[in-house]
Design a protein around this motif. Structure first.
Motif, PDB file in Angstrom:
ATOM      1  N   PRO A 198      20.458  55.245  72.483  1.00  0.00           N
ATOM      2  CA  PRO A 198      19.275  56.013  72.880  1.00  0.00           C
ATOM      3  C   PRO A 198      17.972  55.437  72.328  1.00  0.00           C
ATOM      4  N   GLN A 199      17.993  54.881  71.117  1.00  0.00           N
ATOM      5  CA  GLN A 199      16.778  54.279  70.571  1.00  0.00           C
ATOM      6  C   GLN A 199      16.351  53.058  71.366  1.00  0.00           C
ATOM      7  N   ALA A 200      17.319  52.341  71.942  1.00  0.00           N
ATOM      8  CA  ALA A 200      16.972  51.162  72.738  1.00  0.00           C
ATOM      9  C   ALA A 200      16.467  51.529  74.125  1.00  0.00           C
ATOM     10  N   ILE A 201      16.982  52.619  74.705  1.00  0.00           N
ATOM     11  CA  ILE A 201      16.595  53.015  76.065  1.00  0.00           C
ATOM     12  C   ILE A 201      15.363  53.902  76.073  1.00  0.00           C
ATOM     13  N   GLN A 202      15.169  54.701  75.029  1.00  0.00           N
ATOM     14  CA  GLN A 202      14.039  55.631  74.928  1.00  0.00           C
ATOM     15  C   GLN A 202      14.016  56.633  76.085  1.00  0.00           C
ATOM     16  N   PRO A 203      15.060  57.451  76.250  1.00  0.00           N
ATOM     17  CA  PRO A 203      15.058  58.430  77.349  1.00  0.00           C
ATOM     18  C   PRO A 203      14.150  59.612  77.030  1.00  0.00           C
ATOM     19  N   TRP A 219      38.476  53.073  81.093  1.00  0.00           N
ATOM     20  CA  TRP A 219      38.099  52.365  79.866  1.00  0.00           C
ATOM     21  C   TRP A 219      39.291  51.945  79.033  1.00  0.00           C
ATOM     22  N   GLY A 220      40.491  52.390  79.363  1.00  0.00           N
ATOM     23  CA  GLY A 220      41.683  51.945  78.657  1.00  0.00           C
ATOM     24  C   GLY A 220      41.832  52.514  77.269  1.00  0.00           C
ATOM     25  N   THR A 221      41.089  53.557  76.927  1.00  0.00           N
ATOM     26  CA  THR A 221      41.164  54.174  75.616  1.00  0.00           C
ATOM     27  C   THR A 221      40.543  55.561  75.705  1.00  0.00           C
ATOM     28  N   SER A 222      40.846  56.394  74.724  1.00  0.00           N
ATOM     29  CA  SER A 222      40.209  57.717  74.649  1.00  0.00           C
ATOM     30  C   SER A 222      39.093  57.754  73.618  1.00  0.00           C
ATOM     31  N   ARG A 223      38.841  56.658  72.951  1.00  0.00           N
ATOM     32  CA  ARG A 223      37.768  56.567  71.953  1.00  0.00           C
ATOM     33  C   ARG A 223      36.594  55.815  72.574  1.00  0.00           C
ATOM     34  N   TYR A 224      35.817  56.529  73.343  1.00  0.00           N
ATOM     35  CA  TYR A 224      34.675  55.928  74.027  1.00  0.00           C
ATOM     36  C   TYR A 224      33.606  56.987  74.247  1.00  0.00           C
ATOM     37  N   VAL A 225      32.382  56.536  74.513  1.00  0.00           N
ATOM     38  CA  VAL A 225      31.261  57.379  74.942  1.00  0.00           C
ATOM     39  C   VAL A 225      30.697  56.738  76.199  1.00  0.00           C
ATOM     40  N   GLU A 226      30.920  57.373  77.323  1.00  0.00           N
ATOM     41  CA  GLU A 226      30.451  56.852  78.610  1.00  0.00           C
ATOM     42  C   GLU A 226      29.017  57.306  78.849  1.00  0.00           C
ATOM     43  N   PHE A 227      28.185  56.433  79.435  1.00  0.00           N
ATOM     44  CA  PHE A 227      26.778  56.765  79.640  1.00  0.00           C
ATOM     45  C   PHE A 227      26.282  56.185  80.957  1.00  0.00           C
ATOM     46  N   VAL A 228      25.235  56.815  81.482  1.00  0.00           N
ATOM     47  CA  VAL A 228      24.487  56.321  82.634  1.00  0.00           C
ATOM     48  C   VAL A 228      23.014  56.597  82.364  1.00  0.00           C
ATOM     49  N   ALA A 229      22.186  55.560  82.411  1.00  0.00           N
ATOM     50  CA  ALA A 229      20.735  55.696  82.276  1.00  0.00           C
ATOM     51  C   ALA A 229      20.112  55.433  83.637  1.00  0.00           C
ATOM     52  N   LEU A 230      19.278  56.359  84.099  1.00  0.00           N
ATOM     53  CA  LEU A 230      18.671  56.242  85.421  1.00  0.00           C
ATOM     54  C   LEU A 230      17.218  56.640  85.347  1.00  0.00           C
ATOM     55  N   SER A 231      16.449  56.179  86.335  1.00  0.00           N
ATOM     56  CA  SER A 231      15.038  56.533  86.410  1.00  0.00           C
ATOM     57  C   SER A 231      14.892  57.937  86.970  1.00  0.00           C
ATOM     58  N   ALA A 232      14.056  58.738  86.313  1.00  0.00           N
ATOM     59  CA  ALA A 232      13.751  60.086  86.786  1.00  0.00           C
ATOM     60  C   ALA A 232      12.448  60.125  87.565  1.00  0.00           C
ATOM     61  N   HIS A 233      11.922  58.970  87.929  1.00  0.00           N
ATOM     62  CA  HIS A 233      10.695  58.941  88.727  1.00  0.00           C
ATOM     63  C   HIS A 233      10.953  59.586  90.080  1.00  0.00           C
ATOM     64  N   PRO A 234      10.016  60.411  90.596  1.00  0.00           N
ATOM     65  CA  PRO A 234      10.276  61.101  91.874  1.00  0.00           C
ATOM     66  C   PRO A 234      10.442  60.186  93.066  1.00  0.00           C
ATOM     67  N   GLN A 235       9.995  58.925  92.974  1.00  0.00           N
ATOM     68  CA  GLN A 235      10.134  58.006  94.095  1.00  0.00           C
ATOM     69  C   GLN A 235      11.249  56.983  93.878  1.00  0.00           C
ATOM     70  N   ALA A 236      12.096  57.177  92.876  1.00  0.00           N
ATOM     71  CA  ALA A 236      13.109  56.175  92.543  1.00  0.00           C
ATOM     72  C   ALA A 236      14.112  55.981  93.676  1.00  0.00           C
ATOM     73  N   LEU A 237      14.629  57.073  94.242  1.00  0.00           N
ATOM     74  CA  LEU A 237      15.610  56.942  95.316  1.00  0.00           C
ATOM     75  C   LEU A 237      14.975  56.359  96.570  1.00  0.00           C
ATOM     76  N   ALA A 238      13.758  56.765  96.893  1.00  0.00           N
ATOM     77  CA  ALA A 238      13.093  56.222  98.075  1.00  0.00           C
ATOM     78  C   ALA A 238      12.818  54.736  97.909  1.00  0.00           C
ATOM     79  N   TYR A 239      12.481  54.312  96.702  1.00  0.00           N
ATOM     80  CA  TYR A 239      12.243  52.885  96.467  1.00  0.00           C
ATOM     81  C   TYR A 239      13.528  52.082  96.623  1.00  0.00           C
ATOM     82  N   ALA A 240      14.659  52.637  96.140  1.00  0.00           N
ATOM     83  CA  ALA A 240      15.941  51.950  96.317  1.00  0.00           C
ATOM     84  C   ALA A 240      16.292  51.828  97.793  1.00  0.00           C
TER      85      ALA A 240
END
Length: 373
Positions: A198-203, A219-240
């Motif tokens: 989180p310090q590197a992404i600055q959400p 992930w082949g293990t139960s010792r993991y933390v899965e994450f997804v970082a995405l843009s919350a800009h209102p035009q992000a999906l339209a730009y994609a």
């Protein structure tokens, strides 16, 4: 088409889920076949997403639906993403589906992951088979103080977690503001993850979601933390969506950005038939956008003029409007020869490590907005 529940991040809009459970393949695929028949009979097309690492049952169900109805209106798209990222992509596509033709929705299955940073913090990679790993990384899994950061979007790679290098080695940074989604089977092991990523992404916001049932399988293990970082800009999906350059299929007429066509499997686009935005839905030109200006036509070769240009010399025909000068800030003109007044955003390049800001970009009116509860 897998046991991948919705994240709820796109509000009430959710893709239809099929957990593919049952004793035999007929029981596991019956719900999807009935759904596909209902949609095709209503004149719609179906874009079915399924994980590439768990594809056998989904592919058989899709083939059975196409064969039983004798139709090519059902397209199966294999997506090589982790369960949390795949769940988010499915809901985003369901949100965009009313605004786009089915072929563009299918093309976005490959485009949307390029705008995400998805992966997991792993205590060990000894059981990881969905992302390439080296023998050195497998041996490092036996060290008690070693952990790893594995990414599945926008690129698939694994590296050791070194706190001083996390920010520098990120393969992609979504456009600000950024939201972070994460889930884990064991909340007691999240300390290393919370102190570094989180310090590197600055959400601007972080949401902890229930664990995905297929997370340990991927992930082949139960010792993991899965994450997804995405843009919350209102035009992000339209730009994609605007970043896709598609052409019409020569057989079924659906827009396609790759070959073969996801619906009819034709391998050639219609000649000279690029997909363009209809005239009625062209984006408006913002007031701040530079508008093309006409250059004064040069007069006869008689030295510099002493006053302002009065237009072309008598008896001469103007050959046509002269293109405007390029922007003074050094920005290259967009591809295809369109000027800045066209209002369309320039598509991002695949090798850009960070998303571009959205300031000053004109997009379609009434563009979809991303939001969270």
């Amino acid at each position: 088409m897998a046991d991948i529940p919705s994240t709820g991040h796109v509000g009430e809009v959710r893709a239809q889920r099929f957990a593919m459970r049952g004793e035999g393949i007929g029981e596991r695929s019956s719900a999807f076949v009935a759904f596909a028949r209902q949609q095709v009979d209503a004149g719609r097309k179906v874009v079915a997403l399924y994980p590439a690492w768990r594809s056998e049952d989904a592919e058989r169900a899709i083939n059975f639906a196409r064969g039983s109805m004798r139709t090519d209106h059902v397209a199966g798209i294999a997506v090589d993403l982790s369960p949390l990222a795949l769940s988010l992509i499915a809901d985003q596509l369901a949100y965009l589906a009313p605004y786009l033709p089915p072929g563009m929705v299918a093309a976005l299955c490959d485009e949307l992951p390029r705008h995400l940073l998805a992966g997991a913090w792993l205590k060990t990679v000894s059981g990881l088979s969905t992302i390439p790993t080296s023998m050195r990384q497998h041996m490092g899994s036996f060290a008690p103080s070693v952990s790893f950061l594995a990414y599945c979007a926008p690129t698939a790679r694994v590296g050791r977690l070194r706190p001083a290098d996390v920010s520098r080695t990120l393969p992609f940074r979504p456009v600000q503001p950024v939201q972070l989604l994460c889930s884990t089977p064991d909340p007691s092991i999240t300390g290393v993850f919370d102190d570094n990523l989180p310090q590197a992404i600055q959400p601007v916001a972080t949401r902890t979601l229930p664990v995905q049932p297929l997370g340990p399988v991927y992930w082949g293990t139960s010792r993991y933390v899965e994450f997804v970082a995405l843009s919350a800009h209102p035009q992000a999906l339209a730009y994609a969506a605007g970043a896709i350059r598609a052409s019409y299929c020569s057989w079924c007429g659906e827009p396609m950005s790759g070959r073969p066509c996801p619906f009819c499997s034709a391998d050639s686009p219609r000649t000279g038939a690029g997909v363009r935005t209809p005239q009625t839905s062209r984006p408006p030109v913002p007031e701040s956008a530079p508008r093309p200006q006409r250059r004064p036509s040069p007069g006869p070769a008689q030295g510099p003029a002493e006053g302002p240009a009065e237009g072309p010399a008598p008896g001469r025909r103007r050959a046509g409007p002269v293109p405007s000068d390029p922007p003074s800030d050094g920005t290259p003109p967009p591809p295809g020869g369109r000027g800045a007044a066209d209002g369309r955003p320039t598509p991002p390049t695949a090798d850009r490590p960070e998303g571009a800001p959205f300031t000053g970009r004109a997009l379609w009116p009434g563009t979809p907005r991303t939001y969270s509860r």
